[in-house]
Design a protein around this motif. Sequence first.
Motif, PDB file in Angstrom:
ATOM      1  N   VAL A   5       0.862  -1.184   0.000  1.00 45.50           N
ATOM      2  CA  VAL A   5       0.000   0.000   0.000  1.00 45.50           C
ATOM      3  C   VAL A   5       0.900   1.236   0.000  1.00 45.50           C
ATOM      4  CG1 VAL A   5      -1.800   1.298   1.193  1.00 45.50           C
ATOM      5  CG2 VAL A   5      -1.851  -1.210   1.225  1.00 45.50           C
ATOM      6  N   VAL A  31      -2.982   3.517   8.794  1.00 50.35           N
ATOM      7  CA  VAL A  31      -2.080   2.352   8.753  1.00 50.35           C
ATOM      8  C   VAL A  31      -2.667   1.211   9.595  1.00 50.35           C
ATOM      9  CG1 VAL A  31       0.221   1.507   9.387  1.00 50.35           C
ATOM     10  CG2 VAL A  31      -0.027   3.739   8.275  1.00 50.35           C
ATOM     11  N   ILE A  34      -5.387  -0.538   7.669  1.00 53.32           N
ATOM     12  CA  ILE A  34      -4.810  -1.366   6.598  1.00 53.32           C
ATOM     13  C   ILE A  34      -4.247  -2.658   7.189  1.00 53.32           C
ATOM     14  CG2 ILE A  34      -2.897  -1.464   4.935  1.00 53.32           C
ATOM     15  CD1 ILE A  34      -3.372   1.649   4.573  1.00 53.32           C
ATOM     16  N   VAL A  47       3.203  -1.118   4.152  1.00 50.63           N
ATOM     17  CA  VAL A  47       2.639   0.211   3.935  1.00 50.63           C
ATOM     18  C   VAL A  47       3.796   1.206   3.845  1.00 50.63           C
ATOM     19  CG1 VAL A  47       0.961   1.906   4.758  1.00 50.63           C
ATOM     20  CG2 VAL A  47       0.704  -0.497   5.390  1.00 50.63           C
TER      21      VAL A  47
END
Length: 147
Positions: A5, A31, A34, A47
Amino acid sequence: MKILVLNGPNLNMLGIREKNIYGSGTYDDLVRLIEETAKENEMMVKVYQSNHEGALVDRIQQAYDDGTEGIVINPAAYTHTSVAILDALKAVNLPTVEVHLSDVSQREDFRQISYAGKACVKTIMGKGFLGYKEAMLYLKNGNEKEE
Ligand code: CA2
């Protein structure tokens, strides 16, 4: 499934200013969402955020040979300017979903072009943080979860 990501410039400032457009959640909150989504769906996620175009290009190139199977990208302002990010996405040729927190289609004229979007299998906009979750599930399941 292993995914990356990527977030572009100024998204590290989320929750600090422009809350009316991007919401009140912070970058750390994003974050967390995710990582929770990855855990719930047995995905591996990395990420990465950068304010620098070349750093984003480098990270996309790295995905070519580190086993990454899909990319979620919010290139932020580089969406509307960066042929370099478009070319990098084309070069690695991984399934990529473009995400925007805001509904860019309803914003200024200069936001109406997306270069990165030309290399993406799908674009999700205007859904805030949940757009990232939808993008991750799309990479895992395709259209299955959307009906
Ligand atoms: O809606 C999106 O996700 C955007 O990618 C966000 C970009 C914008 O340039 C795109 O047109 C649409 C801007 C991200 C800036 O984020 C900020 C966060 C907090 C305070 C100020 C900016």
